[in-house]
Structures are given as C-alpha cells and as structure tokens.
Design an enzyme around this catalytic site. Sequence first.
Site, short mmCIF file in Angstrom:
data_model
loop_
_atom_site.label_atom_id
_atom_site.label_comp_id
_atom_site.label_asym_id
_atom_site.label_seq_id
_atom_site.Cartn_x
_atom_site.Cartn_y
_atom_site.Cartn_z
N LYS B 179 0.87 -1.17 0.00
CA LYS B 179 0.00 0.00 0.00
C LYS B 179 0.91 1.22 0.00
O LYS B 179 2.06 1.18 0.47
CB LYS B 179 -0.92 0.02 1.21
CG LYS B 179 -0.29 0.15 2.57
CD LYS B 179 0.13 1.49 3.04
CE LYS B 179 -0.94 2.54 2.92
NZ LYS B 179 -0.39 3.86 3.44
N THR B 190 10.85 2.18 2.78
CA THR B 190 9.59 2.12 1.99
C THR B 190 8.28 2.27 2.74
O THR B 190 8.25 2.51 3.93
CB THR B 190 9.47 0.85 1.14
OG1 THR B 190 9.14 -0.22 2.00
CG2 THR B 190 10.71 0.59 0.35
N ASN B 401 -4.56 16.21 -0.52
CA ASN B 401 -3.80 16.48 0.69
C ASN B 401 -4.27 17.71 1.45
O ASN B 401 -3.90 17.90 2.60
CB ASN B 401 -2.31 16.56 0.36
CG ASN B 401 -1.77 15.17 0.13
OD1 ASN B 401 -1.77 14.36 1.05
ND2 ASN B 401 -1.37 14.89 -1.10
#
Lengths: 406, 406
Positions: B179, B190, B401
């Site tokens: 994800k 990551t 965002n």
Amino acid sequence: MAVKLSPPENLLAVAGLQTASGSAGLYNTARDDLALFAIGDGAAVSASFTSNRFYAAPIAVAKEHIKRNNIRYLLINAGNANAGTGERGIEDAVNLCKTIAGQTDCDFDSVLPFSTGVIGEYLPVDKIIDTLPALVSGLSDNNWLGCAKAIMTTDTQAKGFSEQFEIDNHIITVTGIAKGSGMINPDMGTMLAFIATDANVDKAVLDKILQSCVRNTFNRICVDGDTSTNDACVLIATGKTSMHRMTDSDDHTYTLLEEKIRDLCLKLAQAIVRDAEGATKFITIQIKNARNEDECIKIADALSTSPLVKTAFYASDPNWGRILAAIGRSRIAGLDINNVCIYLNDICILENGVRAVGYTEGQGGSVMQEEEILLCVDLNRGGVSNEFWTCDLSHEYVTINAEYRT
Amino acid sequence: MAVKLSPPENLLAVAGLQTASGSAGLYNTARDDLALFAIGDGAAVSASFTSNRFYAAPIAVAKEHIKRNNIRYLLINAGNANAGTGERGIEDAVNLCKTIAGQTDCDFDSVLPFSTGVIGEYLPVDKIIDTLPALVSGLSDNNWLGCAKAIMTTDTQAKGFSEQFEIDNHIITVTGIAKGSGMINPDMGTMLAFIATDANVDKAVLDKILQSCVRNTFNRICVDGDTSTNDACVLIATGKTSMHRMTDSDDHTYTLLEEKIRDLCLKLAQAIVRDAEGATKFITIQIKNARNEDECIKIADALSTSPLVKTAFYASDPNWGRILAAIGRSRIAGLDINNVCIYLNDICILENGVRAVGYTEGQGGSVMQEEEILLCVDLNRGGVSNEFWTCDLSHEYVTINAEYRT
C-alpha cells in the site's frame, strides 16, 4: 494573490546611480521588460550568484566581468532567461554589453547582464538592441519604480523598499528592488535583486556585507525548493555621500550599515515569499535550540519543501503529524523526538514528542486560519536559533506552473 | 486515477502462510482495515524499516521483536498510524501483540505490528482487540486479496502480484502486496509491503535478498519527497517447498531467487507510483553514464521532487529548462552542462547542453501527452546507469492532501 504585500509607492533616489526602464516587446502584452542601471565613477559593486551548476549565459558573463571591479552598467531583461543556450547565449549576452559600451563610451566588460524568464529559448537580441538607445537616453535620477516593474515575471506585484538613516551625522540612503515568485529555494545566490546605497564603502568590505546579508535573508526563503539558473543579487555603493570611506570591517560604522542593508534585504526576501506563486499564507519557520546553523537549515529545508506540510497550511489544517514526519526525515544525527516541541504562533501543539496536554484541534485550526503564521520547532539540544520564510502550496501554484508557457 | 494499473484479480497462496482480513471500524465507511498473517514453523522473516527518525510506535516495537528471529504473526491496521503517540503508542502496539499471543499460544514478541493512516492520534486499541478473535479464527490459506484491500489508505487500488517459477525443478511461489500513494520518497525502508515465498532460505540470506531488492525498487520511487513515519517492507520465506535450504548467498540458486523477488518488488513499487495521489503520468527517470550510483540518486531526487518539473509533466509541457535547472541544483561536483544530453522517450531534446538540432516543441509535446514517459538524462561522465520512477504533481494531489483529514 500576494499575502499582505503592497507595491512600493515611492522609492528614494540614490546619489550616483541613474535608472531607466523600457520595452523590447519580449512579452505579448504591453509592458516594460528592460531595466538599465548607470553607476557613477568610484562606486563599489558586489554580486552574489546562483549556486545552480546550470547557470545561465548572463550569469557566466557577469561573473567574468565583475572580476574587473569597474562596473558602470547593469542591463536586466525579463521574458527570457538566456539559459540552456550554450555558446550562442554567451555571445548574445556579450553582444548586449558591447552595444551598451559603444553607446556610453565604457568598456564592454564594465557592463553586467542579467536575464530572467523562460529557459531554453535564444534571447531576441535584436529587439533588445533596438531598444537600447532609448533606454540609455532615458536614464534619470529616479526610475526605481519603473525598473521594479520591468523585471517582474510571474510576480503579481513590484517589490522595492527604501531606507534612510544617519551614520556619523551623514544621511545615508539605501534602495533595493527584487523580482521572484517561483523557482525559489534557500540554496542559492538568490533571485534577482538590485540594491544601491550612497554609502562610501571599499569593494572588499561591500562583498563581506553582501555575503552576510544574503545568507540571512535571500538564502533563507523557499517557495518550491527549485533553484533558478539565473539568480543574482547585486549591491552597489556609489560613495556619493559625504561620509568617510569605509575601508575595513573594523570600521565603527560597519555594523550599523550592515544591519540597515540586511533589514532591506529581509524586506525584499519576505516580499518574494509574500508574492510567491499561488501563495495564500506567509509562514515564518523558527528553529530553536539546535546544535548549529546547519541543523536549522536542514529542518527548515525539509519543512519548506514538503508538499504535505505546504498543502496542510493551504487547507488551514494543523496537521502536526506531517510537520513531525518532515522533521524526522531531515537527517539530523541523533535527533531525539522526545525532546522536540512544536508551536503554532503561541500554541504548543507537540510537547516533548507527544501531543501537548490540553491542546485541541480547534486551537491549532484557528491559528491556521491566519494569513501569517509562525511555526516554531524547539529541538532542545543546543543554543542556536534561526528563522526562515516560506509559503503554502495551493491549487493556484499548480495552475500557474502548468500553464506558464502556454 | 491510477496510471495503467488494474487491481489484482487473483493472488497465489504461499504454502506455510495463512491470511485474514477484517474491520475494526477505524474508518467512517464500511471497509476492512485489519490484516493478519500467520507464519508457519521454520520460516525466515526479514524486514526493512523507514529511515525517518520520527518512526512510529509499531515500527519501534517491530524492530525489537524481529531481533528474536521467531516471527509468527504480522498484524496490520490502516486508518491510524500510531505515530507521534509517545509511550502510550508503544504500550498500545505491545498490547495488540500480547492479545494475539494470548489467542494463538505464541510469545508476544513473535508478533510484528504495523500501522498506517493518520499521524498523531492514539490508536483505538479496544476496537482492534474486539475484532481480533474473528480475525484469528478467519485465517485461511489465501486471503491475500482481502489483505491487499484492508491495508489501503489513500490508495485508489489494491496492489498485489504473484510469480511462479522453477528452481532446480521445484516450483516456487512468490506473492506480495503493498500500500502507498503519498508520503513516498526513495530515502527510506519504503511504505508497507508484505511479500512471501515458499522458498527455503536462511534468515541471513533472506536479509541480503531483501536489502538488495528494496534498494533497487522501493527505494527508487518518489511521489512527493515526503518519507513516512511508518514505512516497512517484510519478506517471508516459509520454507514449505521441497527445494533444498539456501544457507548462503553463494548458493547456485541465489541469483535466480533474488531476481524473481526483485521483479515482484519492482512491480509493487511501480504500482505505488501508478496509484500515486493525483497522478496522471507514470515517469521513468533513467540516469545514464554517471560516475557512481550516488550521482544517479541525487539527480533523480532533484527531478522527482521538483514541483516545477512535476507540474510541467502534468501540463504535458516539454519544459526542459526546468529539467535542466533541477539537474543543476543536484550538487554533482564538477558536472559540466556541455556534456549533458536529455531525452524524452527516443526524442533528444538537449544535446551537449543546448537544444538539440532539429528538435521541435511539437515533438516533445507529443511525447508529453502519453501516460507513460521515459525521461533519460545522459551525463556522459562515467559508466553507471540507474532507473527511478515518479509521477506528476496535479490539482488532484493538492485537493487530496488539503482535504485528507477533513
């Protein structure tokens, strides 16, 4: 769109300096796009240039010419950056210097060229040369305002300030103009700024003043993290005041002059952030109690280039998780989250690494609604503090930069 | 919104691993938000974690637990990152591990916890604990698809891939899910990714494979330059194949297994970029003929975090001036613009520092219209080349965002 920024109504003339503005038709609209500065005999000139390795042709030429230390003219054009134009770009910039030299009876390497605008197109030299006679004959004691307008690109407002103060009972004037709205990042010699004073200062001392002022003002602002290929800041001391000549930095008037010039640089630098592309918020970032200046710079850089932090400011969202994440990736060796406190204006939102007791989203949200916001990060690990200035990331920024060339 | 990315239709079971998904109601909408992995006896488990110093509580706990080298369960929740939650966050994460241990008869430090979602809110532990019995009893041989969906946050599509191949005539299966869509930057361990194989590999060898794979895949992608507080990538080798056990990296099958796992990591990493927040373009950045890998990383980082480069891609504008400016600020010592060539797909736009002869804006513009674009920068100064993957910066990114928490 500018955040609490008005255009200058009046800028003071600086004795020993003449200015002119004009239009070479480098834009499709009717506007000025050329500015010329004529500097009197005996002046000292300092310059600070972009740190971008792909600096533009005029920067390459100006860097060479300023070594001669006898600068008489500055020629600035907007609308075309003359960057990424190789040998031909250099020839074009030198050609402009030679044309001015021919019309004013100075050496071609007494001319500094500056360009700002679109990268990667050859400069329309002929159009500019055609305009130069009118520009030279139009030189006058005070066309600062016209110059401030002529050097604008995506700026929505002209930027200029004047200061007058006394040193040893002599009245000293400082006037400066700047342009810049995007491709702005602290790691540089800055955007375009031209500042002149009639103070009487040796070149070496002037260099020192400029370096110190740029480091604490223009190099502390960030719009988008991108560094221009054409940035330059020029400080001229014409020496036409009756004050004594400052020949070293131990001079008793050094600190005062430096402080006044730094104040003016700070106003210009903040004006650039206030007029940043698409900006709706003007944000002061204060990093407190770091071990050294480098720690302050690293954290301010992470915060002011973070798209997540910048969109949170745009949304008036006190999303301190994003602030914390940006600080955490800023590569400060041994940084302990459990000592970090974060404030929005005077509201403590993070206390020693966790949400402050009693802090509510409502408190943070009401600070975030303001147009000017102080974000303070206290590292509690040393004695060094610094301030930086940035803006939010809005839809308008994307629109401006997605449509800039179309 | 995802760029040429379809959700997985089928993912292969991996012998020795059971999976379950469920909902603890951590979102306001009806969706799964919990995933549980049960790992059989004798498996090896490697993990790579975020480099962000403000790592979340579950990361702190997982880093401790994995030292024991006897991992039996992974518990993942979406909706809440349990980051910036101090001591209480640690207690909450440990509490979840203890609850699973109590229900499955393993040690609490054989459980690795992972969280992803909003930063700075305490984890709703009770809601999760209430759901755990159903999750444990729901473990089955193949609910990879359900897990891929349960760990999504701003992702618009579940991400998962399976590979099957032969090593020494033994069929080996590798399946992985991931994800991630925002707060993605190469400098990290990551986002969240969970990969399992039935290959039979010692822990030390598995660690080496994971490090190598992450470096060349997940650490080479960038959405926005922001690095998450919760990133982790876990590689499980259950050892349930009939193949011999790989005990060192000189094993004749090492290279093949590493290559297959790297292929799968690359697909997952690219899937994250294809599904990046607001992305309309999938961009491969190829840096060629650098002196070393560090030069490649620096230039790719400058390009993939530049708002100006990213908005130019969004606008399908072949604005190579911005590309050049970003390369120029990437701090490569002694970089000579006169050796640099830039290509968009197979179109040379910059040749040895100047616009390529015969290049037209029309050519560049037509490449820019495509959804997948190769941007190649040839430095012509060494023999090292590397690839990286990023996306554009769109209005949708700002919208996502600016509205994430509201």
